[in-house]
Design a protein around this motif. Structure first.
Motif, PDB file in Angstrom:
ATOM      1  N   PHE A  74      -7.654  -1.227 -14.516  1.00  0.00           N
ATOM      2  CA  PHE A  74      -6.127  -1.514 -14.364  1.00  0.00           C
ATOM      3  C   PHE A  74      -5.916  -3.064 -14.253  1.00  0.00           C
ATOM      4  O   PHE A  74      -6.353  -3.421 -13.225  1.00  0.00           O
ATOM      5  CB  PHE A  74      -5.458  -0.741 -13.111  1.00  0.00           C
ATOM      6  CG  PHE A  74      -5.436   0.965 -13.359  1.00  0.00           C
ATOM      7  CD1 PHE A  74      -4.260   1.417 -13.800  1.00  0.00           C
ATOM      8  CD2 PHE A  74      -6.377   1.523 -12.829  1.00  0.00           C
ATOM      9  CE1 PHE A  74      -4.340   2.928 -13.718  1.00  0.00           C
ATOM     10  CE2 PHE A  74      -6.417   3.118 -13.047  1.00  0.00           C
ATOM     11  CZ  PHE A  74      -5.368   3.699 -13.419  1.00  0.00           C
ATOM     12  N   SER A  75      -5.231  -3.596 -15.409  1.00  0.00           N
ATOM     13  CA  SER A  75      -4.943  -4.958 -15.238  1.00  0.00           C
ATOM     14  C   SER A  75      -3.795  -5.281 -16.203  1.00  0.00           C
ATOM     15  O   SER A  75      -3.868  -5.057 -17.301  1.00  0.00           O
ATOM     16  CB  SER A  75      -6.223  -5.774 -15.561  1.00  0.00           C
ATOM     17  OG  SER A  75      -5.641  -7.149 -15.667  1.00  0.00           O
ATOM     18  N   ILE A  76      -2.515  -5.433 -15.465  1.00  0.00           N
ATOM     19  CA  ILE A  76      -1.441  -5.652 -16.480  1.00  0.00           C
ATOM     20  C   ILE A  76      -1.810  -6.792 -17.363  1.00  0.00           C
ATOM     21  O   ILE A  76      -1.580  -6.595 -18.660  1.00  0.00           O
ATOM     22  CB  ILE A  76      -0.089  -5.881 -15.783  1.00  0.00           C
ATOM     23  CG1 ILE A  76       0.262  -4.609 -14.975  1.00  0.00           C
ATOM     24  CG2 ILE A  76       1.042  -6.243 -16.746  1.00  0.00           C
ATOM     25  CD1 ILE A  76       1.558  -4.858 -14.144  1.00  0.00           C
ATOM     26  N   SER A  77      -2.272  -7.864 -17.202  1.00  0.00           N
ATOM     27  CA  SER A  77      -2.509  -8.958 -17.956  1.00  0.00           C
ATOM     28  C   SER A  77      -3.799  -8.943 -18.611  1.00  0.00           C
ATOM     29  O   SER A  77      -3.971  -9.242 -19.832  1.00  0.00           O
ATOM     30  CB  SER A  77      -2.493 -10.235 -17.165  1.00  0.00           C
ATOM     31  OG  SER A  77      -3.838 -10.281 -16.303  1.00  0.00           O
ATOM     32  N   GLY A  78      -4.768  -8.224 -17.963  1.00  0.00           N
ATOM     33  CA  GLY A  78      -6.115  -8.010 -18.838  1.00  0.00           C
ATOM     34  C   GLY A  78      -6.981  -9.218 -18.674  1.00  0.00           C
ATOM     35  O   GLY A  78      -7.939  -9.338 -19.359  1.00  0.00           O
ATOM     36  N   GLU A  79      -6.404 -10.122 -17.614  1.00  0.00           N
ATOM     37  CA  GLU A  79      -7.187 -11.315 -17.556  1.00  0.00           C
ATOM     38  C   GLU A  79      -7.449 -11.599 -15.992  1.00  0.00           C
ATOM     39  O   GLU A  79      -7.883 -12.587 -15.697  1.00  0.00           O
ATOM     40  CB  GLU A  79      -6.189 -12.729 -17.968  1.00  0.00           C
ATOM     41  CG  GLU A  79      -6.189 -12.431 -19.518  1.00  0.00           C
ATOM     42  CD  GLU A  79      -7.456 -12.780 -20.359  1.00  0.00           C
ATOM     43  OE1 GLU A  79      -8.516 -13.159 -19.743  1.00  0.00           O
ATOM     44  OE2 GLU A  79      -7.241 -12.244 -21.468  1.00  0.00           O
ATOM     45  N   THR A  80      -7.553 -10.405 -15.240  1.00  0.00           N
ATOM     46  CA  THR A  80      -7.761 -10.604 -13.573  1.00  0.00           C
ATOM     47  C   THR A  80      -9.241 -11.017 -13.696  1.00  0.00           C
ATOM     48  O   THR A  80     -10.251 -10.230 -14.030  1.00  0.00           O
ATOM     49  CB  THR A  80      -7.626  -9.363 -13.208  1.00  0.00           C
ATOM     50  OG1 THR A  80      -6.353  -8.945 -13.382  1.00  0.00           O
ATOM     51  CG2 THR A  80      -7.774  -9.457 -11.688  1.00  0.00           C
ATOM     52  N   SER A  81      -9.511 -12.338 -13.226  1.00  0.00           N
ATOM     53  CA  SER A  81     -10.733 -12.757 -13.183  1.00  0.00           C
ATOM     54  C   SER A  81     -11.592 -12.152 -12.317  1.00  0.00           C
ATOM     55  O   SER A  81     -12.899 -11.929 -12.634  1.00  0.00           O
ATOM     56  CB  SER A  81     -10.663 -14.230 -12.690  1.00  0.00           C
ATOM     57  OG  SER A  81     -10.215 -14.408 -11.441  1.00  0.00           O
ATOM     58  N   GLU A  82     -11.225 -11.640 -11.050  1.00  0.00           N
ATOM     59  CA  GLU A  82     -12.186 -10.817 -10.332  1.00  0.00           C
ATOM     60  C   GLU A  82     -12.574  -9.454 -10.977  1.00  0.00           C
ATOM     61  O   GLU A  82     -13.609  -9.055 -10.904  1.00  0.00           O
ATOM     62  CB  GLU A  82     -11.446 -10.390  -8.931  1.00  0.00           C
ATOM     63  CG  GLU A  82     -11.113 -11.656  -8.012  1.00  0.00           C
ATOM     64  CD  GLU A  82      -9.731 -12.263  -8.576  1.00  0.00           C
ATOM     65  OE1 GLU A  82      -9.159 -13.081  -7.610  1.00  0.00           O
ATOM     66  OE2 GLU A  82      -9.103 -11.989  -9.362  1.00  0.00           O
TER      67      GLU A  82
END
Length: 243
Positions: free
Chosen positions: A162-170
């Motif tokens: 799950f990631s709204i941005s799709g760029e969650t580094s972790e």
């Protein structure tokens, strides 16, 4: 429109009329005031405000404000229906994608839902819903969780990210080890199909939603499309489980 259903104001004193005029012209403000605030703004005493309130039929100041608040809401024109989501929030083939992912989940041995920040709550919600249906699922919300070790001797796993941005580094760092792992199928739920996490995933359940931030930092974007996807998957899985 007269407030409080009063058609004849003759029984009100001059002080009462002063309060009445102020309230009728500032209803949206008065609903947030204390007795002393109203008295100060209307240039009368606290006791005058309370006498006025009792004279027009209210037992207390909170009761008086509750009436004002309700009356104010009724008098405002309806600018839009309470529509939070429709077909335009999803790609045209969303139903097909949901079927593919639900089938992959149903055929899997383990499902791990992963999310950070606000997405952590969604990951936990999804895992709990699937567990209720008998799916072997659990949520990971710790970016430093030893996921690779956990799945080392397992096969046929689904990682539902799950990631709204799709760029969650972790999250990217956590799932990077599984991109070319034949025992793991990556699925993501995101608002950006061209994002890093989407490109890493085999299946993408995407949605569109206007991003909303408070003070350019706190993300207050709606999570309703994500909830729709979670429950859409659950609906399909429930049918599979019950057959």
């Amino acid at each position: 429109m007269t407030l409080f259903g009063i058609k004849d104001l003759s029984f009100l004193s001059s002080v009462d009329l002063t309060i009445y005029r102020y309230v009728s012209q500032n209803t949206d403000k008065v609903v947030y005031m204390r007795v002393r605030d109203l008295a100060q703004n209307a240039h009368v005493s606290n006791s005058s405000v309370m006498r006025f309130i009792h004279k027009i039929g209210f037992n207390s100041f909170p009761e008086f404000k509750a009436y004002l608040s309700h009356n104010d809401l009724l008098s405002k024109p309806k600018t839009s229906e309470m529509t939070y989501i429709d077909a335009s929030n999803f790609p045209k083939d969303i139903s097909f994608r949901l079927e593919l992912v639900a089938n992959a989940i149903y055929q899997s041995d383990n499902v791990v839902t992963i999310g950070m920040g606000e997405s952590a709550f969604l990951a936990e919600y999804a895992a709990r819903r699937m567990a209720t249906l008998g799916i072997n699922s659990n949520a990971i919300v710790d970016p430093f969780y030893p996921l690779e070790s956990k799945l080392k001797n397992t096969s046929n796993n689904i990682l539902l990210c799950f990631s709204i941005s799709g760029e969650t580094s972790e999250l990217i760092e956590l799932i990077n080890e599984f991109v070319n792992n034949d025992d793991v199928t990556l699925v993501c739920i995101t608002s950006d199909e061209s994002s890093t996490i989407a490109k890493m995933s085999r299946y993408v359940l995407s949605f569109s939603e206007e991003r909303h931030y408070l003070a350019n930092h706190f993300d207050l974007s709606s999570q309703i499309p994500v909830m729709y996807i979670i429950e859409g998957l659950d609906g399909i899985l429930e049918t599979m489980v019950s057959d």
